[in-house]
Design a protein around this motif. Structure first.
Motif, PDB file in Angstrom:
ATOM      1  N   ARG A  17       0.829  -1.205   0.000  1.00 19.35           N
ATOM      2  CA  ARG A  17       0.000   0.000   0.000  1.00 19.35           C
ATOM      3  C   ARG A  17       0.872   1.266   0.000  1.00 19.35           C
ATOM      4  O   ARG A  17       0.515   2.273  -0.604  1.00 19.35           O
ATOM      5  CB  ARG A  17      -0.900  -0.017   1.237  1.00 19.35           C
ATOM      6  CG  ARG A  17      -1.928   1.112   1.273  1.00 19.35           C
ATOM      7  CD  ARG A  17      -2.718   1.071   2.581  1.00 19.35           C
ATOM      8  NE  ARG A  17      -3.380  -0.203   2.774  1.00 19.35           N
ATOM      9  CZ  ARG A  17      -4.570  -0.509   2.260  1.00 19.35           C
ATOM     10  NH1 ARG A  17      -5.205   0.378   1.506  1.00 19.35           N
ATOM     11  NH2 ARG A  17      -5.117  -1.685   2.477  1.00 19.35           N
ATOM     12  N   PRO A  22      -3.397   6.366  -4.469  1.00 20.45           N
ATOM     13  CA  PRO A  22      -4.677   6.148  -5.161  1.00 20.45           C
ATOM     14  C   PRO A  22      -4.622   6.752  -6.566  1.00 20.45           C
ATOM     15  O   PRO A  22      -4.079   7.841  -6.766  1.00 20.45           O
ATOM     16  CB  PRO A  22      -5.696   6.877  -4.279  1.00 20.45           C
ATOM     17  CG  PRO A  22      -5.065   6.895  -2.921  1.00 20.45           C
ATOM     18  CD  PRO A  22      -3.600   7.038  -3.159  1.00 20.45           C
ATOM     19  N   LYS A  45      -7.903   2.449  -5.151  1.00 22.26           N
ATOM     20  CA  LYS A  45      -8.637   3.384  -4.299  1.00 22.26           C
ATOM     21  C   LYS A  45      -8.033   3.430  -2.897  1.00 22.26           C
ATOM     22  O   LYS A  45      -7.457   2.446  -2.419  1.00 22.26           O
ATOM     23  CB  LYS A  45     -10.109   2.980  -4.222  1.00 22.26           C
ATOM     24  CG  LYS A  45     -10.815   3.000  -5.572  1.00 22.26           C
ATOM     25  CD  LYS A  45     -12.271   2.593  -5.442  1.00 22.26           C
ATOM     26  CE  LYS A  45     -12.971   2.608  -6.806  1.00 22.26           C
ATOM     27  NZ  LYS A  45     -14.405   2.207  -6.692  1.00 22.26           N
ATOM     28  N   GLN A  47      -7.640   3.244   1.005  1.00 20.62           N
ATOM     29  CA  GLN A  47      -8.184   2.423   2.090  1.00 20.62           C
ATOM     30  C   GLN A  47      -8.943   1.200   1.596  1.00 20.62           C
ATOM     31  O   GLN A  47      -9.775   0.644   2.313  1.00 20.62           O
ATOM     32  CB  GLN A  47      -9.102   3.257   3.001  1.00 20.62           C
ATOM     33  CG  GLN A  47      -8.463   4.519   3.539  1.00 20.62           C
ATOM     34  CD  GLN A  47      -7.185   4.248   4.311  1.00 20.62           C
ATOM     35  OE1 GLN A  47      -7.117   3.306   5.092  1.00 20.62           O
ATOM     36  NE2 GLN A  47      -6.165   5.074   4.074  1.00 20.62           N
ATOM     37  N   GLU A  48      -8.698   0.779   0.356  1.00 24.09           N
ATOM     38  CA  GLU A  48      -9.328  -0.429  -0.182  1.00 24.09           C
ATOM     39  C   GLU A  48      -8.267  -1.309  -0.826  1.00 24.09           C
ATOM     40  O   GLU A  48      -7.242  -0.815  -1.304  1.00 24.09           O
ATOM     41  CB  GLU A  48     -10.402  -0.075  -1.227  1.00 24.09           C
ATOM     42  CG  GLU A  48     -11.627   0.610  -0.673  1.00 24.09           C
ATOM     43  CD  GLU A  48     -12.692   0.819  -1.733  1.00 24.09           C
ATOM     44  OE1 GLU A  48     -12.624   0.127  -2.768  1.00 24.09           O
ATOM     45  OE2 GLU A  48     -13.578   1.666  -1.528  1.00 24.09           O
ATOM     46  N   THR A  49      -8.534  -2.610  -0.821  1.00 25.14           N
ATOM     47  CA  THR A  49      -7.646  -3.545  -1.496  1.00 25.14           C
ATOM     48  C   THR A  49      -8.187  -3.831  -2.890  1.00 25.14           C
ATOM     49  O   THR A  49      -9.347  -4.237  -3.036  1.00 25.14           O
ATOM     50  CB  THR A  49      -7.525  -4.867  -0.716  1.00 25.14           C
ATOM     51  OG1 THR A  49      -6.952  -4.600   0.559  1.00 25.14           O
ATOM     52  CG2 THR A  49      -6.646  -5.854  -1.457  1.00 25.14           C
ATOM     53  N   THR A  50      -7.387  -3.608  -3.887  1.00 27.14           N
ATOM     54  CA  THR A  50      -7.768  -3.901  -5.266  1.00 27.14           C
ATOM     55  C   THR A  50      -7.178  -5.251  -5.656  1.00 27.14           C
ATOM     56  O   THR A  50      -5.973  -5.475  -5.495  1.00 27.14           O
ATOM     57  CB  THR A  50      -7.242  -2.815  -6.221  1.00 27.14           C
ATOM     58  OG1 THR A  50      -7.794  -1.557  -5.851  1.00 27.14           O
ATOM     59  CG2 THR A  50      -7.608  -3.139  -7.654  1.00 27.14           C
ATOM     60  N   GLN A  51      -8.014  -6.151  -6.139  1.00 23.86           N
ATOM     61  CA  GLN A  51      -7.538  -7.478  -6.539  1.00 23.86           C
ATOM     62  C   GLN A  51      -7.665  -7.620  -8.049  1.00 23.86           C
ATOM     63  O   GLN A  51      -8.710  -7.300  -8.632  1.00 23.86           O
ATOM     64  CB  GLN A  51      -8.321  -8.587  -5.849  1.00 23.86           C
ATOM     65  CG  GLN A  51      -7.835  -9.982  -6.258  1.00 23.86           C
ATOM     66  CD  GLN A  51      -8.401 -11.078  -5.369  1.00 23.86           C
ATOM     67  OE1 GLN A  51      -8.603 -10.864  -4.171  1.00 23.86           O
ATOM     68  NE2 GLN A  51      -8.655 -12.231  -5.953  1.00 23.86           N
TER      69      GLN A  51
END
Length: 500
Positions: A17, A22, A45, A47-51
């Motif tokens: 992170r 972002p 984005k 505070q989100e995890t992008t997979q």
């Protein structure tokens, strides 16, 4: 700025992170034999995890993906024939081997090409060839002309001059594994696309200084912001090829460079931001590639290497040529051998150590007596190239012909050697970190090598793209240490952060 991570044995990968702000990102892969099936932009984005699961397909044209080392492994030929690819021709100094094997020149045409390549300065690239000035290109003697004809004949057998496809299988290296997958690689693109960052050196403030192999600029990169500043180097011989080599820091943090065909050396004072230059001669064509100012405070002398090796008195401006026959017994194996260096290093007493790239010697010149003492490497014809002296006066160096890293303890006069995992790394330079691990990189297979000198463990890190690796450096202020190198033909500075 490009961030690269490596997938592990299960095919999983992750970007920390802290490395990605972002935003919208493009994504590409390097996996020889495969291509990415679809490459839509990725939205990261806060505070989100992008997979993102990647789908690969077999490569349509494997040849476009091979590194120089893989081409070297693939082409047929004897060791003697292949030497034209390694040291005599030096193809990869200016371009990839793919240009050679895709060509359609016959033997006669290839000889003309080789003759033309002899007329280019070392700081040339596909984007910007530089012609050597008149008088630098001499007529080849009969024996060398005969060898060039043999080289041209060989090259015409490995290209496409007689067939529409290569008549030999294309070989590939294995993917990274183990510690080689636990790494983060950051590439900083430089503003000028034809910049040739031959050297990248980190100072005590974390700034990265780089020289330009093809232009007269000294550059500074701030890794925190990605901002670069370039300082134009004064030309000493107008009309002669431009470019610098061997960026070195002295005890005060000032930056020194060898000015190659400009026949001199330069010092950049970081406080005044001004250059001071020493010209060998306006009337003599002398290529001066290397400079070693690290211990010049000991006696006011700087060692300089190039076509010949010299000692420069920085106050008087006097140049003293090294006499390699001085003090060598007539019955010594080194007597009558060429001991010239393509690597100039000094110990804490400012004694000279030359790396005999054309042979197999580490050559000491005593700073007080100028007496010469050659030390033969354990491996014959090893080709010592470039290296660094550590705080214990041990010289760590690359043996690119032998495909090894060497260490010479100047106090005990003993050697150690470690062999590379890949058969075609041909390391250009080597340095040791404060943990006792040696680092190197080669111009051939796009791999950075890390050697645990105590256990002999060798770890390889694959670069994200074709990387013409030359001089290397390590920042010991981080934990783990950080490895730095310039992509000489890729106009970028590369930071490698091992996670172990």
């Amino acid at each position: 700025v490009t961030i690269t991570v490596v997938s592990n044995a299960e095919g999983r990968y992750s970007f920390p992170r802290t490395k990605l702000e972002p935003g919208r990102y493009s994504l590409r892969i390097r996996a020889v034999g495969y291509e990415l099936d679809g490459s839509d932009p990725v939205e990261v984005k806060a505070q989100e995890t992008t997979q993102l699961d990647l789908k690969l397909r077999k490569a349509k044209d494997l040849a476009y993906q091979l590194s120089n080392g893989e081409w070297f492994m693939s082409v047929p030929g004897t060791e003697q024939q292949k030497r034209i690819l390694l040291s005599q021709l030096g193809c990869v100094g200016c371009h990839t081997l793919e240009r050679v094997v895709r060509s359609r020149y016959n033997a006669t045409e290839f000889k003309q090409v080789l003759m033309r390549m002899r007329s280019y300065a070392a700081g040339s690239s596909v984007l910007r060839p530089q012609k050597l000035p008149p008088g630098w290109v001499t007529e080849l003697p009969g024996g060398q002309q005969e060898q060039m004809a043999k080289d041209a004949e060989y090259l015409s057998t490995i290209n496409l001059s007689n067939a529409s496809a290569w008549q030999y299988p294309l070989k590939t290296l294995s993917r990274p594994k183990g510690k080689g997958t636990r790494v983060i690689i950051t590439e900083y693109d430089l503003p000028r696309p034809d910049t040739m960052p031959h050297d990248a050196v980190v100072d005590s403030e974390g700034m990265v200084w780089y020289g330009d192999f093809g232009y007269h600029f000294l550059g500074k990169l701030d890794p925190k912001t990605g901002k670069t500043v370039e300082y134009p180097i004064p030309e000493q011989k107008p009309g002669y090829p431009l470019g610098s080599l061997d960026v070195q820091l002295d005890r005060d943090g000032n930056v020194w460079l060898g000015l190659k065909e400009q026949s001199g050396v330069a010092k950049f004072d970081r406080k005044t931001q001004k250059f001071q230059t020493w010209l060998f001669s306006k009337d003599v064509n002398e290529r001066l590639n290397m400079v070693m100012p690290r211990y010049h405070h000991v006696d006011g002398k700087v060692w300089v290497g190039g076509s010949q090796e010299y000692r420069l008195d920085v106050r008087s401006g006097q140049w003293e040529e090294i006499d390699y026959s001085r003090g060598i017994p007539k019955d010594s194996p080194a007597a009558g051998r060429s001991l010239s260096a393509y690597g100039v290093v000094a110990d804490s007493q400012n004694n000279f150590y030359g790396l005999n790239h054309g042979g197999e010697y580490i050559v000491k010149v005593d700073a007080k007596t100028m007496k010469v003492t050659p030390y033969q490497t354990p491996t014959l014809r090893s080709g010592p190239r470039r290296g660094h002296m550590d705080s214990q006066d041990r010289l760590w160096f690359a043996e690119d012909v032998a495909n090894k890293i060497g260490m010479f303890d100047t106090k005990t006069e003993r050697f150690q050697e470690w062999t590379m995992l890949s058969p075609a790394t041909q390391p250009y330079d080597a340095i040791v970190d404060t943990n006792g691990e040696a680092w190197a990189g080669g111009m051939w297979d796009d791999r950075v090598v890390r050697v645990n000198a105590k256990t002999g463990e060798v770890t390889e890190y694959l670069m994200p793209r074709t990387t013409n690796i030359r001089r290397v450096d390590v920042d010991n202020s981080t934990n783990p240490v950080t490895f730095w190198v310039g992509n000489n033909l890729g106009a970028s500075i590369i930071k490698l952060e091992p996670l172990d």
